[in-house]
Design an enzyme around this catalytic site. Sequence first.
Site, short mmCIF file in Angstrom:
data_model
loop_
_atom_site.label_atom_id
_atom_site.label_comp_id
_atom_site.label_asym_id
_atom_site.label_seq_id
_atom_site.Cartn_x
_atom_site.Cartn_y
_atom_site.Cartn_z
N ALA A 26 -17.10 45.11 18.29
CA ALA A 26 -18.33 45.22 17.96
C ALA A 26 -19.01 45.76 19.77
O ALA A 26 -20.19 46.72 19.00
CB ALA A 26 -19.01 44.15 17.29
N LEU A 85 -14.04 43.97 10.37
CA LEU A 85 -13.04 43.01 9.94
C LEU A 85 -12.28 43.11 9.39
O LEU A 85 -11.54 44.83 9.47
CB LEU A 85 -13.95 42.61 8.63
CG LEU A 85 -14.81 41.80 8.64
CD1 LEU A 85 -15.63 41.66 7.01
CD2 LEU A 85 -15.42 40.70 8.96
N LYS A 108 -12.26 51.40 11.17
CA LYS A 108 -11.01 52.51 10.38
C LYS A 108 -9.90 51.38 10.50
O LYS A 108 -10.43 50.55 11.34
CB LYS A 108 -11.14 53.80 11.17
CG LYS A 108 -10.22 53.20 12.66
CD LYS A 108 -9.44 52.77 13.71
CE LYS A 108 -9.18 52.07 14.38
NZ LYS A 108 -7.77 51.17 14.83
#
Length: 336
Positions: A26, A85, A108
């Site tokens: 992230a 996740l 992805k």
Amino acid sequence: MSERASESASDSKTIRIGVLGAARIAPNALIAPARDNAEAEVVAVAARDRDRASAYASKHGIAKVHGGYEELLADPDIDAVYNPLPNALHARWTLAALDAGKHVLCEKPFTSNADEAKTVAEAADRSGLVVMEAFHYRYHPLAQRVADIIAGGEIGTLRHVQAALCFPLPKFSDIRYNRDLAGGAMMDAGCYASHMVRLLGGGEPDVVSARAKLHKPDVDRAMKAALVFPQGHTGALTASLWSRDLLKITASAVGDKGRITVLNFVMPQAYHRLTVRTAEGKRVEQLSKRPSYSYQLDAFCGAVLRGEPILTPPADSIRNMTVIDEIYRKAGLSPR
């Protein structure tokens, strides 16, 4: 977009984004690009462990912490979620986000398999919300330049396309080797290679054959596949987390008049080289060094705020997962 999506987009000129999970990807994929994007703000993070989420928020300057994913999705001050996740949780929490009225940028591979991708795509269509798969490389000018050169006919009629993404991941406890979490080399590195081959090939290929190297039963550490496109040209892909191909990030397209070769199509901001060879000679092109993640966030904001089209919608995700599923089958393994 649906009425509620349009209302969300018109209420503000800034998209307030929540992150599902304190994921390592992230900061590069979203948090850093958002700092330089006036239309996006990362306002919250959730994790199963609140202490972990709090430490993550403090490190990355995120104002709000939620102790669970449901709590974040219920937050009325969040317009969209980023879903990084584990693969097996992508479909579940993207669907939950849509039910909560949130736009979704999903890492992805989009889902564990094509059936899940279809379910999510149908939910996205019903909601009218933006759902975008985070193939960030596709939003960098390099990818479009390669597609334009092929479409422009400079290398002639296509004969063969191929892509490879191989890197060493010797930590075998990593979730990317976990079957229950939809792991495997084809899911992680291979989803990029499949996506790029489809872009180069200009269509949806049939899988002719596939061969896997296994880390353990039904978990691939490497995969090779041979493809054929409806127009008659062939394709090949290689994906590896642990094999002789320790580091390879390349793509190429061969036509009857020339060849294009791309070095590092996945992270073009770090270093890339686009080489075109024809009867007229050799040409090397360098494109923008701006992070592909920044281009991706631009596109997501444009879609949410202004209804602009995206390059990686759920319909494309279904097609990519269909190829991945068939590669697993041809290799004698089960889809994730």
